[in-house]
Write a protein that holds these residues in place. Structure first.
Motif, short mmCIF file in Angstrom:
data_model
loop_
_atom_site.label_atom_id
_atom_site.label_comp_id
_atom_site.label_asym_id
_atom_site.label_seq_id
_atom_site.Cartn_x
_atom_site.Cartn_y
_atom_site.Cartn_z
N LEU A 44 0.92 -1.11 -0.09
CA LEU A 44 -0.05 -0.10 0.00
C LEU A 44 0.92 1.20 -0.01
O LEU A 44 0.72 2.16 -0.83
N LEU A 45 1.93 1.19 0.85
CA LEU A 45 2.64 2.34 0.71
C LEU A 45 3.43 2.63 -0.58
O LEU A 45 3.71 3.75 -1.18
N ALA A 46 3.87 1.44 -1.35
CA ALA A 46 4.52 1.68 -2.80
C ALA A 46 3.31 2.18 -3.65
O ALA A 46 3.72 2.96 -4.50
N LEU A 47 2.04 1.99 -3.29
CA LEU A 47 1.07 2.63 -4.11
C LEU A 47 0.69 4.05 -3.57
O LEU A 47 -0.12 4.74 -4.22
N GLY A 48 1.20 4.45 -2.53
CA GLY A 48 1.08 5.74 -1.95
C GLY A 48 0.17 6.05 -1.03
O GLY A 48 -0.56 7.13 -0.71
N TYR A 49 -0.33 4.80 -0.38
CA TYR A 49 -1.45 4.77 0.70
C TYR A 49 -0.66 4.52 1.97
O TYR A 49 0.09 3.50 2.29
N ALA A 50 -1.24 5.14 3.21
CA ALA A 50 -0.99 4.65 4.54
C ALA A 50 -1.88 3.52 4.77
O ALA A 50 -2.94 3.09 4.34
N SER A 51 -1.15 2.76 5.82
CA SER A 51 -1.81 1.61 6.55
C SER A 51 -1.36 1.67 7.85
O SER A 51 -0.62 2.35 8.29
N GLY A 77 20.97 10.98 17.74
CA GLY A 77 20.47 12.02 16.70
C GLY A 77 19.20 12.33 16.27
O GLY A 77 18.60 11.60 17.11
N THR A 78 18.81 13.12 15.52
CA THR A 78 17.37 13.26 15.31
C THR A 78 17.17 13.41 13.70
O THR A 78 18.15 13.71 12.86
N ALA A 79 15.90 12.72 13.58
CA ALA A 79 15.72 12.58 11.96
C ALA A 79 14.05 12.61 11.92
O ALA A 79 13.34 12.16 12.66
N THR A 80 13.62 13.17 10.73
CA THR A 80 12.20 13.31 10.46
C THR A 80 11.89 12.51 9.06
O THR A 80 12.84 12.76 8.02
N GLY A 81 10.82 11.77 9.09
CA GLY A 81 10.54 11.05 7.80
C GLY A 81 9.51 10.21 7.96
O GLY A 81 8.72 10.08 9.14
N ALA A 82 9.01 9.74 6.85
CA ALA A 82 7.68 8.81 6.89
C ALA A 82 8.10 7.30 7.35
O ALA A 82 9.16 7.03 7.02
N LEU A 83 7.32 6.76 8.27
CA LEU A 83 7.38 5.37 8.68
C LEU A 83 7.31 4.42 7.48
O LEU A 83 6.53 4.39 6.69
N VAL A 84 8.26 3.37 7.50
CA VAL A 84 8.47 2.51 6.63
C VAL A 84 8.90 1.18 7.37
O VAL A 84 9.52 1.12 8.22
N GLY A 85 8.34 0.04 6.95
CA GLY A 85 9.05 -1.20 7.75
C GLY A 85 8.12 -2.41 8.02
O GLY A 85 6.75 -2.52 7.67
N GLY A 86 8.40 -2.87 9.20
CA GLY A 86 7.54 -3.88 9.63
C GLY A 86 8.50 -5.32 9.88
O GLY A 86 9.88 -5.43 10.30
N ASN A 87 8.07 -6.58 9.66
CA ASN A 87 8.73 -7.83 9.58
C ASN A 87 10.00 -7.92 8.64
O ASN A 87 10.05 -7.79 7.54
N ALA A 106 6.43 -5.57 -6.68
CA ALA A 106 5.68 -4.69 -6.81
C ALA A 106 5.15 -4.28 -5.12
O ALA A 106 5.07 -2.77 -5.20
N SER A 107 5.53 -4.91 -4.36
CA SER A 107 5.31 -4.76 -3.05
C SER A 107 6.37 -3.91 -2.23
O SER A 107 6.19 -3.44 -1.26
N GLN A 108 7.66 -3.90 -2.97
CA GLN A 108 8.57 -2.97 -2.16
C GLN A 108 8.39 -1.61 -2.16
O GLN A 108 8.27 -0.94 -3.17
N ALA A 109 8.25 -0.93 -1.07
CA ALA A 109 8.32 0.45 -0.97
C ALA A 109 9.73 1.18 -0.38
O ALA A 109 10.30 0.39 0.22
N GLY A 110 10.11 2.06 -1.25
CA GLY A 110 11.36 2.89 -0.86
C GLY A 110 11.75 3.21 0.65
O GLY A 110 10.71 3.89 1.23
N PHE A 111 12.87 2.97 1.01
CA PHE A 111 13.38 3.32 2.23
C PHE A 111 14.07 4.70 2.16
O PHE A 111 13.91 5.32 3.53
N ALA A 112 14.50 5.29 1.26
CA ALA A 112 15.37 6.72 1.25
C ALA A 112 14.40 7.71 1.69
O ALA A 112 13.26 7.74 1.49
N GLY A 113 15.03 8.50 2.82
CA GLY A 113 14.48 9.29 3.60
C GLY A 113 13.41 9.17 4.50
O GLY A 113 12.76 9.85 5.11
N ARG A 114 13.23 8.01 4.93
CA ARG A 114 12.30 7.47 5.58
C ARG A 114 12.94 6.82 7.08
O ARG A 114 13.97 6.50 6.91
N ILE A 115 11.90 6.58 7.80
CA ILE A 115 12.46 5.90 9.16
C ILE A 115 11.80 4.53 9.11
O ILE A 115 10.71 4.20 9.09
#
Length: 301
Positions: A120-127, A171-181, A192-201
């Motif tokens: 869903l994040l790869a498609l641009g949607y939060a969950s 340190g301190t960082a700001t970014g969108a959450l990504v991840g899980g198991n 197609a399910s891989q969401a990019g990590f760059a710039g994210r937490i």
């Protein structure tokens, strides 16, 4: 890419419980149904609940059909995945998200549901990465359940703080959450399910893995370039880790530290996320700030 957040739930709305992975008897969900109803929601049990095909909640076609039906039904305002196990990656490529795009809704779960969180994040949607119905009433899980409710109903994110940890990197960082198991994040690499990590937490957790498996998966994230460009790293529960007769020699956290040391982002260990009762809900795609200092680690929104 901007992230779309589905509308918050309101009392009186309908939500569905499905299983995209392992089978589960409907009777095991009765306490969770009662809890959701106490929140003012109407609960629909999908066809996959009580489905039975070997380990799975019905064969791939049934589980896909059930999830698709809930995606397409405009009266269903959230889909809660009943449990994890294995099987979500087997059906995700055949799902059609066109109806979902027209009327986004919350999808919630963790563990094997990392596949959907990332897709869903790869498609641009939060969950929501959070406790699943089969675990709603485990001892010590009261706060985890409350954070899921807060996320579903759009209430403000409560800061999460952890104690100091020897391996933390300040340190301190700001970014969108990504991840899980971690195991699932490796499984979906290059798909197609891989969401990019760059710039994210990135947040990580896992269960019941050999320590050398953790090393192999972290090495894969490193060699595939997925750790490069991270804004920050949050390390959750690595529960029930296994070892060989000849010990691997370090803990899961020390393995992760070996790869984190190759980069310069802040890292916080000991977060209440993963396969323990204190599995606090995180909204995948939400922008947060990670602060790591002598007092420990903190996530704020």
């Amino acid at each position: 890419m901007s992230v779309v957040f589905p509308p918050s739930l309101q009392a009186g709305q309908r939500v569905a419980i499905v299983s995209t992975a392992r089978k589960i008897p409907a009777a095991e969900l009765a306490p969770a149904v009662a809890t959701l109803e106490s929140w003012g929601l109407t609960v629909v049990l999908g066809e996959s609940i009580a489905g039975d095909h070997h380990q799975f909640a019905g064969d791939d076609a049934l589980r896909r059909r059930d999830f698709q039906q809930q995606l397409d039904d405009p009266s269903i305002r959230a889909i809660l995945c009943a449990r994890g196990g294995y099987g979500t990656a087997r059906i995700v490529d055949e799902l059609d998200f066109s109806g979902f795009r027209a009327a986004p809704k919350w999808v919630a779960g963790f563990s094997d549901i990392t596949v959907l969180n990332s897709h869903l994040l790869a498609l641009g949607y939060a969950s929501i990465h959070g406790v699943m119905p089969v675990l709603f009433h485990q001892a010590g899980g009261e706060l985890a359940l409350e954070t899921l409710r807060r996320a579903l109903f759009g209430e403000a994110f409560e800061p999460i703080a952890t104690a100091p940890y020897a391996l933390n990197r300040l340190g301190t960082a700001t970014g969108a959450l990504v991840g899980g198991n971690l195991s699932l994040l490796q499984t979906i690499t290059g798909t197609a399910s891989q969401a990019g990590f760059a710039g994210r937490i990135l947040f990580l957790e896992d269960l019941d893995e050999y320590l050398y498996h953790i090393d192999r998966m972290m090495l894969h994230l490193h060699r595939s370039g997925q750790l490069a460009g991270l804004a920050g790293l949050v390390v959750g529960h690595f529960s029930q880790m296994r070892d060989n007769t000849v010990p691997f020699g370090v803990t899961a956290e020390e393995i992760i530290d070996r790869y984190a040391q190759m980069y310069d982002f802040p890292v916080a260990y000991g977060f209440p996320v993963g396969h323990e009762a204190d599995n606090l809900a995180l909204v995948v795609g939400q922008t947060v700030t990670l602060t790591v200092d002598e007092a420990g680690g903190r996530l704020t929104a």
